[in-house]
Design a protein around this motif. Sequence first.
Motif, PDB file in Angstrom:
ATOM      1  N   THR A  72      -5.018  -0.864  -9.023  1.00 52.73           N
ATOM      2  CA  THR A  72      -6.146  -1.601  -9.588  1.00 52.73           C
ATOM      3  C   THR A  72      -6.182  -1.523 -11.109  1.00 52.73           C
ATOM      4  OG1 THR A  72      -7.616   0.301  -9.371  1.00 52.73           O
ATOM      5  CG2 THR A  72      -7.532  -1.266  -7.509  1.00 52.73           C
ATOM      6  N   GLY A  73      -5.376  -0.651 -11.693  1.00 57.16           N
ATOM      7  CA  GLY A  73      -5.295  -0.564 -13.148  1.00 57.16           C
ATOM      8  C   GLY A  73      -4.420  -1.651 -13.751  1.00 57.16           C
ATOM      9  N   ALA A  74      -3.630  -2.307 -12.911  1.00 60.18           N
ATOM     10  CA  ALA A  74      -2.756  -3.386 -13.375  1.00 60.18           C
ATOM     11  C   ALA A  74      -3.397  -4.722 -13.033  1.00 60.18           C
ATOM     12  CB  ALA A  74      -1.394  -3.284 -12.704  1.00 60.18           C
ATOM     13  N   ARG A  75      -3.440  -5.619 -13.968  1.00 53.09           N
ATOM     14  CA  ARG A  75      -3.988  -6.952 -13.701  1.00 53.09           C
ATOM     15  C   ARG A  75      -3.001  -7.775 -12.877  1.00 53.09           C
ATOM     16  NH1 ARG A  75      -5.107  -9.432 -18.845  1.00 53.09           N
ATOM     17  NH2 ARG A  75      -7.017  -8.246 -18.749  1.00 53.09           N
ATOM     18  N   THR A  76      -1.752  -7.797 -13.321  1.00 49.11           N
ATOM     19  CA  THR A  76      -0.726  -8.643 -12.709  1.00 49.11           C
ATOM     20  C   THR A  76       0.174  -7.828 -11.803  1.00 49.11           C
ATOM     21  OG1 THR A  76      -0.731  -9.957 -14.750  1.00 49.11           O
ATOM     22  CG2 THR A  76       1.102 -10.309 -13.239  1.00 49.11           C
ATOM     23  N   SER A  77       0.515  -8.394 -10.670  1.00 47.51           N
ATOM     24  CA  SER A  77       1.481  -7.767  -9.763  1.00 47.51           C
ATOM     25  C   SER A  77       2.858  -7.843 -10.393  1.00 47.51           C
ATOM     26  CB  SER A  77       1.471  -8.483  -8.415  1.00 47.51           C
ATOM     27  OG  SER A  77       0.195  -8.391  -7.817  1.00 47.51           O
ATOM     28  N   SER A  78       3.756  -6.962  -9.988  1.00 43.37           N
ATOM     29  CA  SER A  78       5.088  -6.901 -10.572  1.00 43.37           C
ATOM     30  C   SER A  78       6.126  -6.675  -9.488  1.00 43.37           C
ATOM     31  CB  SER A  78       5.131  -5.751 -11.589  1.00 43.37           C
ATOM     32  OG  SER A  78       6.389  -5.677 -12.206  1.00 43.37           O
ATOM     33  N   LEU A  79       7.303  -7.251  -9.702  1.00 45.33           N
ATOM     34  CA  LEU A  79       8.396  -7.160  -8.742  1.00 45.33           C
ATOM     35  C   LEU A  79       9.673  -6.797  -9.485  1.00 45.33           C
ATOM     36  CD1 LEU A  79       9.318  -7.731  -5.801  1.00 45.33           C
ATOM     37  CD2 LEU A  79       9.595 -10.117  -6.472  1.00 45.33           C
ATOM     38  N   HIS A  80      10.418  -5.832  -8.935  1.00 46.25           N
ATOM     39  CA  HIS A  80      11.670  -5.410  -9.562  1.00 46.25           C
ATOM     40  C   HIS A  80      12.717  -6.499  -9.385  1.00 46.25           C
ATOM     41  CE1 HIS A  80      14.884  -3.068 -11.112  1.00 46.25           C
ATOM     42  NE2 HIS A  80      15.500  -2.967  -9.947  1.00 46.25           N
ATOM     43  N   ALA A  81      13.200  -7.039 -10.504  1.00 47.63           N
ATOM     44  CA  ALA A  81      14.188  -8.118 -10.472  1.00 47.63           C
ATOM     45  C   ALA A  81      15.176  -7.960 -11.614  1.00 47.63           C
ATOM     46  CB  ALA A  81      13.491  -9.472 -10.566  1.00 47.63           C
TER      47      ALA A  81
END
Length: 148
Positions: A28-37
């Motif tokens: 919840t501290g991150a606004r945007t989701s992230s994906l390892h790429a």
Amino acid sequence: MEKQVVGWREVVALPELGIIGIPAKIDTGARTSSLHAVNIDLFDRDGEEMARFDLDFGRGQAYRHCEAVRVAHRTITSSNGTAEERLIVKTVLSMGGHDFRAEFSLADRSDMVFPMLIGRTALKSRFLVNPGRSYLISNRDDAKEEFL
């Protein structure tokens, strides 16, 4: 509608990319989701800007080649305070029986425990987070070995 409670880590899927059983940190501290790429490349398909990238499963596992619609470039500030320009793509996220479109920044998460981080924008209006629990809507055993 009652919101579903999730733990601080869950196993999720990205069905449009053909990926199931991916462990994700709920943050919840991150606004945007992230994906390892890795190997991120932009191209045009029928007038629509697309992103081509590889999901790096690590530990000698093969890459998964993926394509998704490019949404934007944004400056994202990481947990260590470093700001960087990242490509944002949108795809379906499957979590706890709910399928919905979510935005993901593509980033090198090779030094992170989880290949995916789910931020508060994807969680908003859908889920509540219990930070003291894990796998409330999924089963750790459903995580595919290539991600562990």
